[in-house]
Design a protein around this motif. Sequence first.
Motif, short mmCIF file in Angstrom:
data_model
loop_
_atom_site.label_atom_id
_atom_site.label_comp_id
_atom_site.label_asym_id
_atom_site.label_seq_id
_atom_site.Cartn_x
_atom_site.Cartn_y
_atom_site.Cartn_z
N LEU A 185 0.88 -0.97 -0.05
CA LEU A 185 0.02 -0.18 -0.08
C LEU A 185 0.87 1.25 0.11
O LEU A 185 1.95 1.22 0.70
CB LEU A 185 -1.08 -0.04 1.10
N PHE A 186 0.51 2.19 -0.81
CA PHE A 186 1.27 3.60 -0.74
C PHE A 186 0.05 4.68 -0.87
O PHE A 186 -0.88 4.56 -1.76
CB PHE A 186 1.93 3.84 -1.98
N LYS A 187 0.08 5.44 0.20
CA LYS A 187 -1.13 6.58 0.27
C LYS A 187 -0.42 7.70 0.44
O LYS A 187 0.66 8.03 1.17
CB LYS A 187 -2.11 6.07 1.45
N THR A 188 -1.16 8.81 0.25
CA THR A 188 -0.72 10.28 0.41
C THR A 188 -2.02 10.79 1.22
O THR A 188 -3.03 10.74 1.11
CB THR A 188 -0.48 11.14 -0.57
N THR A 189 -1.67 11.94 2.26
CA THR A 189 -2.84 12.50 2.90
C THR A 189 -2.67 14.09 2.68
O THR A 189 -1.17 14.52 2.67
CB THR A 189 -2.64 12.26 4.11
N THR A 190 -3.64 14.84 2.57
CA THR A 190 -3.50 16.40 2.36
C THR A 190 -3.76 16.89 3.83
O THR A 190 -4.51 16.55 4.38
CB THR A 190 -4.61 16.64 1.29
N ALA A 191 -2.78 17.90 4.04
CA ALA A 191 -2.66 18.61 5.42
C ALA A 191 -4.08 19.32 5.47
O ALA A 191 -4.76 19.81 4.49
CB ALA A 191 -1.77 19.37 5.60
#
Length: 271
Positions: free
Chosen positions: A180-186
């Motif tokens: 799994l590779f994920k990004t989150t927005t501040a």
Amino acid sequence: MPSLSESMKQHIQIGIRDIGIAIIDDIARNDLFYISISKSKDIWMESSKSHMKPLSYQLNKHVDEQYESYIKDHNAHSNDEEFSSKKYRIDNNRDVSFDEDTAELTDHQDHLVRIKRQPLDGLWVGFAWSTSNAALHVRINRVQIDNEHEFTLFPVVLNPIVSKAAGTDIPGKPFIEFSLFKTTTARSNTTHIKYLKLLVQEFVFCADQTLIMSILTFIKSEKVAAAPTINMDTDLKRIYKPLQAITEAQSNSLPAEPKIYFDDMHLSPLK
């Protein structure tokens, strides 16, 4: 927007060779089943910084064939230095020299690759993260569940199938692999999953009625009859408040709905 190229300098790796878990019903004094997670067979792996990468199927096969020749030569000429430094030809461009369970691959341009013969951990977990990115990689090499009842039709409840046609006999191919590779927005409830992959190899599952009933008895919770009670304090307090104040308080307290976006999802055998 978070950057996918942001370096993830924080990482952790956990590797466990073998795990055994016994499920026992203490009340009924009955052994239910035994779960074992075991390491793979010995394969050749390339050393790269802090990572160990398995060689390709064909290359691993060729190196193993030459390793058998090395063992025979070493046993027959254990005191001969010429055989200890002997190079074995893999193909037209590459040679290999062995030193017990380690070896060096060289080609016609003198490129050197160090490899080592060892098993893969039964359970391996790798996790890396940064401010906005996170990556998770989990591998389970071999799982087997055994029925612990004394008399049973199926002693083995679950075990993987080795299939040459499907390619599951490739050295280093895990039974279960998750990445799994994920990004989150501040300051946002939005999660962007770049990829999510779950691969499960073929397996056989067999369970008889005795095991199923034992498991149901084991997980069944005892129901305690109790008189139903209702707390009316909150409702009584709202009687004295205007309807508009109640609706505004509820609407303002609702959190923003989280959103998850997927770029690539692969669930074996679905895609």
